[in-house]
Design a protein around this motif. Structure first.
Motif, mmCIF file in Angstrom:
data_model
loop_
_atom_site.group_PDB
_atom_site.id
_atom_site.type_symbol
_atom_site.label_atom_id
_atom_site.label_comp_id
_atom_site.label_asym_id
_atom_site.label_seq_id
_atom_site.Cartn_x
_atom_site.Cartn_y
_atom_site.Cartn_z
ATOM 1 N N LYS A 76 2.821 3.329 1.752
ATOM 2 C CA LYS A 76 2.468 1.765 1.854
ATOM 3 C C LYS A 76 1.574 1.415 0.675
ATOM 4 O O LYS A 76 1.674 0.486 -0.106
ATOM 5 C CB LYS A 76 1.847 1.292 3.138
ATOM 6 N N THR A 77 0.489 2.403 0.508
ATOM 7 C CA THR A 77 -0.371 2.280 -0.686
ATOM 8 C C THR A 77 0.427 2.154 -2.040
ATOM 9 O O THR A 77 0.247 1.209 -2.676
ATOM 10 C CB THR A 77 -1.377 3.079 -0.443
ATOM 11 N N TYR A 79 3.338 1.459 -2.828
ATOM 12 C CA TYR A 79 4.354 0.267 -2.799
ATOM 13 C C TYR A 79 3.437 -0.886 -3.317
ATOM 14 O O TYR A 79 3.905 -1.592 -4.026
ATOM 15 C CB TYR A 79 5.192 0.056 -1.462
ATOM 16 N N GLN A 80 2.188 -1.126 -2.554
ATOM 17 C CA GLN A 80 1.447 -2.074 -3.143
ATOM 18 C C GLN A 80 0.964 -1.900 -4.420
ATOM 19 O O GLN A 80 0.770 -2.868 -5.083
ATOM 20 C CB GLN A 80 0.124 -2.224 -1.960
ATOM 21 N N THR A 81 0.456 -0.783 -4.676
ATOM 22 C CA THR A 81 0.169 -0.517 -6.142
ATOM 23 C C THR A 81 1.096 -0.912 -7.129
ATOM 24 O O THR A 81 0.808 -1.429 -8.136
ATOM 25 C CB THR A 81 -0.329 1.053 -6.279
ATOM 26 N N GLU A 82 2.446 -0.636 -6.897
ATOM 27 C CA GLU A 82 3.534 -0.706 -7.729
ATOM 28 C C GLU A 82 3.453 -2.211 -7.796
ATOM 29 O O GLU A 82 3.767 -2.914 -9.119
ATOM 30 C CB GLU A 82 4.764 -0.096 -7.182
ATOM 31 N N LYS A 83 3.386 -2.906 -6.757
ATOM 32 C CA LYS A 83 3.491 -4.621 -6.705
ATOM 33 C C LYS A 83 2.191 -4.855 -7.778
ATOM 34 O O LYS A 83 2.598 -5.969 -8.535
ATOM 35 C CB LYS A 83 3.502 -5.173 -5.404
ATOM 36 N N ALA A 84 1.085 -4.597 -7.407
ATOM 37 C CA ALA A 84 0.097 -4.894 -8.321
ATOM 38 C C ALA A 84 0.190 -4.637 -9.757
ATOM 39 O O ALA A 84 -0.165 -5.519 -10.619
ATOM 40 C CB ALA A 84 -1.364 -4.320 -7.705
#
Length: 106
Positions: A76-77, A79-84
């Protein structure tokens, strides 16, 4: 579900009452107590082994579950890092365009 400790306590109390009410001779009573004491000891040993085995299984299961949770969190982290990162790349592209327009104006 009856707790094993309650069963053992019941056996001990029953044995004690049996001794108090028994009309047998001292040697017979002592022999019977020795036999019942060994049975209780064996049962306690068996129960402790079962509890130890159950705790070992629970610990192994807990470790596995914790590892799964850490992997899920990492996923999850990530994925969120990729979005950021994608957001920041878009913002940098916008800033680069603005900077190019300032350079062309000069």
């Amino acid at each position: 579900m009856i707790h094993k400790g309650a069963i053992i306590l019941g056996v001990l109390v029953g044995a004690g009452i049996g001794v108090l009410l028994a009309p047998d001779k001292g040697k017979t009573t002592r022999d019977r107590l020795k036999k019942e004491g060994k049975e209780v000891k064996d049962q306690i040993t068996k129960d402790f082994k079962e509890v130890k085995d159950d705790l070992s299984k629970a610990t192994a299961s807990g470790k596995k579950k914790l590892k799964e949770e850490i992997n899920n969190l990492a996923s999850k982290t990530s994925y969120q890092t990729e979005k950021a990162i994608t957001f920041l790349e878009k913002q940098l592209a916008i800033l680069k365009e603005k900077n190019n327009s300032f350079q062309q104006a000069n």
